[in-house]
Structures are given as C-alpha cells and as structure tokens.
Scaffold this motif. Structure first.
Motif, PDB file in Angstrom:
ATOM      1  N   PHE A 170       0.832  -1.189   0.000  1.00  0.00           N
ATOM      2  CA  PHE A 170       0.000   0.000   0.000  1.00  0.00           C
ATOM      3  C   PHE A 170       0.874   1.249   0.000  1.00  0.00           C
ATOM      4  O   PHE A 170       1.978   1.257   0.554  1.00  0.00           O
ATOM      5  CB  PHE A 170      -0.935  -0.001   1.207  1.00  0.00           C
ATOM      6  CG  PHE A 170      -1.966  -1.095   1.157  1.00  0.00           C
ATOM      7  CD1 PHE A 170      -3.221  -0.865   0.630  1.00  0.00           C
ATOM      8  CD2 PHE A 170      -1.669  -2.372   1.624  1.00  0.00           C
ATOM      9  CE1 PHE A 170      -4.174  -1.875   0.565  1.00  0.00           C
ATOM     10  CE2 PHE A 170      -2.609  -3.384   1.576  1.00  0.00           C
ATOM     11  CZ  PHE A 170      -3.861  -3.137   1.042  1.00  0.00           C
ATOM     12  N   GLU A 171       0.328   2.301  -0.611  1.00  0.00           N
ATOM     13  CA  GLU A 171       1.087   3.538  -0.770  1.00  0.00           C
ATOM     14  C   GLU A 171       1.572   4.087   0.565  1.00  0.00           C
ATOM     15  O   GLU A 171       2.628   4.715   0.650  1.00  0.00           O
ATOM     16  CB  GLU A 171       0.229   4.576  -1.488  1.00  0.00           C
ATOM     17  CG  GLU A 171       0.991   5.777  -1.983  1.00  0.00           C
ATOM     18  CD  GLU A 171       0.142   6.635  -2.895  1.00  0.00           C
ATOM     19  OE1 GLU A 171       0.724   7.333  -3.747  1.00  0.00           O
ATOM     20  OE2 GLU A 171      -1.102   6.603  -2.779  1.00  0.00           O
ATOM     21  N   GLY A 172       0.820   3.825   1.622  1.00  0.00           N
ATOM     22  CA  GLY A 172       1.224   4.289   2.946  1.00  0.00           C
ATOM     23  C   GLY A 172       2.366   3.502   3.557  1.00  0.00           C
ATOM     24  O   GLY A 172       2.841   3.842   4.646  1.00  0.00           O
ATOM     25  N   GLY A 173       2.802   2.427   2.871  1.00  0.00           N
ATOM     26  CA  GLY A 173       3.950   1.656   3.329  1.00  0.00           C
ATOM     27  C   GLY A 173       3.626   0.294   3.902  1.00  0.00           C
ATOM     28  O   GLY A 173       4.528  -0.501   4.144  1.00  0.00           O
ATOM     29  N   ALA A 174       2.360   0.017   4.126  1.00  0.00           N
ATOM     30  CA  ALA A 174       1.983  -1.271   4.709  1.00  0.00           C
ATOM     31  C   ALA A 174       2.101  -2.385   3.679  1.00  0.00           C
ATOM     32  O   ALA A 174       1.952  -2.167   2.472  1.00  0.00           O
ATOM     33  CB  ALA A 174       0.558  -1.216   5.242  1.00  0.00           C
ATOM     34  N   VAL A 175       2.373  -3.586   4.168  1.00  0.00           N
ATOM     35  CA  VAL A 175       2.331  -4.794   3.345  1.00  0.00           C
ATOM     36  C   VAL A 175       1.366  -5.769   3.995  1.00  0.00           C
ATOM     37  O   VAL A 175       1.085  -5.686   5.195  1.00  0.00           O
ATOM     38  CB  VAL A 175       3.725  -5.438   3.179  1.00  0.00           C
ATOM     39  CG1 VAL A 175       4.649  -4.522   2.403  1.00  0.00           C
ATOM     40  CG2 VAL A 175       4.324  -5.797   4.530  1.00  0.00           C
ATOM     41  N   PHE A 176       0.844  -6.715   3.181  1.00  0.00           N
ATOM     42  CA  PHE A 176      -0.185  -7.610   3.703  1.00  0.00           C
ATOM     43  C   PHE A 176      -0.222  -8.896   2.892  1.00  0.00           C
ATOM     44  O   PHE A 176      -0.052  -8.872   1.666  1.00  0.00           O
ATOM     45  CB  PHE A 176      -1.552  -6.919   3.629  1.00  0.00           C
ATOM     46  CG  PHE A 176      -2.639  -7.639   4.360  1.00  0.00           C
ATOM     47  CD1 PHE A 176      -2.671  -7.662   5.751  1.00  0.00           C
ATOM     48  CD2 PHE A 176      -3.643  -8.288   3.660  1.00  0.00           C
ATOM     49  CE1 PHE A 176      -3.684  -8.323   6.422  1.00  0.00           C
ATOM     50  CE2 PHE A 176      -4.657  -8.959   4.322  1.00  0.00           C
ATOM     51  CZ  PHE A 176      -4.682  -8.974   5.721  1.00  0.00           C
ATOM     52  N   ARG A 177      -0.427 -10.017   3.579  1.00  0.00           N
ATOM     53  CA  ARG A 177      -0.640 -11.300   2.902  1.00  0.00           C
ATOM     54  C   ARG A 177      -2.067 -11.309   2.368  1.00  0.00           C
ATOM     55  O   ARG A 177      -3.003 -11.712   3.054  1.00  0.00           O
ATOM     56  CB  ARG A 177      -0.388 -12.440   3.881  1.00  0.00           C
ATOM     57  CG  ARG A 177       1.084 -12.648   4.223  1.00  0.00           C
ATOM     58  CD  ARG A 177       1.277 -13.591   5.389  1.00  0.00           C
ATOM     59  NE  ARG A 177       0.865 -12.972   6.656  1.00  0.00           N
ATOM     60  CZ  ARG A 177       0.773 -13.611   7.811  1.00  0.00           C
ATOM     61  NH1 ARG A 177       1.049 -14.901   7.871  1.00  0.00           N
ATOM     62  NH2 ARG A 177       0.412 -12.966   8.898  1.00  0.00           N
ATOM     63  N   SER A 178      -2.216 -10.892   1.115  1.00  0.00           N
ATOM     64  CA  SER A 178      -3.533 -10.593   0.558  1.00  0.00           C
ATOM     65  C   SER A 178      -4.252 -11.789  -0.042  1.00  0.00           C
ATOM     66  O   SER A 178      -5.443 -11.701  -0.327  1.00  0.00           O
ATOM     67  CB  SER A 178      -3.398  -9.497  -0.510  1.00  0.00           C
ATOM     68  OG  SER A 178      -2.974  -8.289   0.075  1.00  0.00           O
ATOM     69  N   GLY A 179      -3.553 -12.882  -0.278  1.00  0.00           N
ATOM     70  CA  GLY A 179      -4.188 -14.075  -0.817  1.00  0.00           C
ATOM     71  C   GLY A 179      -3.541 -15.312  -0.247  1.00  0.00           C
ATOM     72  O   GLY A 179      -2.402 -15.629  -0.591  1.00  0.00           O
ATOM     73  N   CYS A 180      -4.242 -16.006   0.654  1.00  0.00           N
ATOM     74  CA  CYS A 180      -3.659 -17.136   1.393  1.00  0.00           C
ATOM     75  C   CYS A 180      -4.569 -18.346   1.306  1.00  0.00           C
ATOM     76  O   CYS A 180      -5.795 -18.221   1.318  1.00  0.00           O
ATOM     77  CB  CYS A 180      -3.477 -16.775   2.872  1.00  0.00           C
ATOM     78  SG  CYS A 180      -2.494 -15.303   3.173  1.00  0.00           S
ATOM     79  N   THR A 181      -3.961 -19.530   1.260  1.00  0.00           N
ATOM     80  CA  THR A 181      -4.734 -20.768   1.216  1.00  0.00           C
ATOM     81  C   THR A 181      -4.469 -21.617   2.450  1.00  0.00           C
ATOM     82  O   THR A 181      -3.395 -21.558   3.051  1.00  0.00           O
ATOM     83  CB  THR A 181      -4.405 -21.599  -0.037  1.00  0.00           C
ATOM     84  OG1 THR A 181      -3.076 -22.124   0.079  1.00  0.00           O
ATOM     85  CG2 THR A 181      -4.517 -20.757  -1.297  1.00  0.00           C
TER      86      THR A 181
END
Length: 233
Positions: A170-181
């Motif tokens: 994200f532009e604000g600097g955050a990262v995220f595991r956006s697709g998980c199984t």
C-alpha cells in the motif's frame, strides 16, 4: 459443474446510497454475474436476513464452494450457522472469505486465531503475485494496481498459510498477505483481501479472474456425503 453459493450480509448496499450505486444488485449480485459467466459453474445467492441466515442444511449440501462477504454484521451470524458451515468445510466444501470476512465468525473458527489486522481507510494498492505457479494465479499478471482500496496491514493474526499467493503493498507503506490458502479437514479455504465496498473492486477483470480461479481450486476433490461431528469409538 461447480455449484457456487455467494453469501453476503447485504447491509451496506441497502443502507448507503453511494455504495448502492457501485453495487446496485448487491455485492452478491455482482459476484454472481462473475461466476455465472463461466461454463463450468452454477451460482446461487444467499443473504443474512433470509431464513436460517440463508444457509440451511439443504443448501450447504448442494454447495461445492461457498463465497462469503461480510463486514458490519459479523456478530449477527449465529453459532448454529457457524457450526453448519464449518462442518461442511471439514467435510470437503470449499470456502472463500473476501475482504472484511477475515473477521467473520466462520473464518475465525476455521483459523482458530483472532484474525485481526491493521487497517486504514483509502489507499492505493499494488497486488503482487508471489506464487505464479499456484492454480489461483493462472492468467493473472505479476502486479495488479488498484487506485483505491482499504489498507490492510501486517501483523495479520492467522495461522501460517499453506500457500501465500498474493502480497499487497500500500502507498502508505503497509504490506499484507492478501491471498492465502489453507486446508481444513477435506475443505480448501482461500482468503482474499481486495474488495472494500466503497470501490468497484469486483468489476476489475484481473480480480474476477482470481475469484474464478479460486472457486475452481477450492472445488471438492473428495466430499463426504453425510457430514458428521466427532464420533465416539
């Protein structure tokens, strides 16, 4: 044919005119069109205010993959509904949790963890495919740019995924595991982060491709015809 049921709490679209303009037939209506365009899928919709919260035993028995969107009425989902859905997942039904459904009682029960995360309204997201060999990633570009999306950030309190297919930046600097199984019993579970109700995310061609791929991936390989609870020996 893969029998898909799209379940939606159907609250924002009925109460907020701006969201109704984006999803005039409800989020479930838009998702139904997405899946109905596929020759190998049949689609039903269900919503929270229907009898048995839209998910009676007969419908779940006739569902190969349950796609779930919820947000402000997570606490209105009853324990009886949670138990029915979880039992069917353990018995082989696929389950796809979309966006804020990370905090749905069904997903939290399946994960066994709080499933909390960091969030902020409105940001630009780059969705990176970090596991291009996974079936859910078939035909999906290396990076999908979403001009507007709700920021979700780590830490995301879920168990270690079997596979992480997509990572969000994200532009604000955050990262995220956006697709998980995950595998739960005989059932396959996919969590997918994009889909904030204020933006037409589910009209995006590449997002729809991911959703279609996830349904095909989550379709049962083996399904118990008579789901059972714990058995005393």
């Amino acid at each position: 044919m893969i029998r898909v049921t799209v379940w939606n709490e159907y609250e924002h679209e009925r109460r907020i005119p701006e969201i109704a303009k984006i999803y005039p037939e409800g989020i479930h209506g838009t998702l139904k069109k997405c899946f109905s365009a596929e020759e190998d899928m049949t689609v039903k919709c269900a919503t929270l205010d229907e009898p048995e919260q839209g998910l009676p035993e007969e419908l779940l028995s006739d569902t190969d993959v349950l796609v779930w969107w919820s947000h402000v009425r997570q606490d209105d989902v009853t324990e009886e509904t949670v138990q029915r859905v979880v039992k069917h997942v353990h018995s082989g039904m696929g389950f796809i949790a979309l966006h804020s459904a990370h905090f749905s009682p069904v997903f939290r029960r399946l994960m066994g963890t709080p499933c909390t995360l960091s969030w902020k309204e409105g940001d630009r997201e780059k969705l990176f495919c970090v596991n291009p060999s996974h079936p859910i990633a078939a035909g999906v570009p290396e990076c999908i740019e979403l001009p507007h999306e709700e920021l979700y950030g780590e830490p995301f309190y879920i168990p270690k995924p079997d596979d992480t297919v997509f990572m969000g930046w994200f532009e604000g600097g955050a990262v995220f595991r956006s697709g998980c199984t995950f595998m739960r019993g005989l059932g396959k579970v996919f969590y997918f982060q994009p889909g904030h109700e204020e933006y037409p995310i589910y009209e995006h061609t590449d997002i729809r491709r991911i959703l279609v791929n996830s349904v095909r991936w989550a379709a049962p390989v083996k399904r118990l015809s008579d789901p059972i609870d714990n058995v005393a020996l």
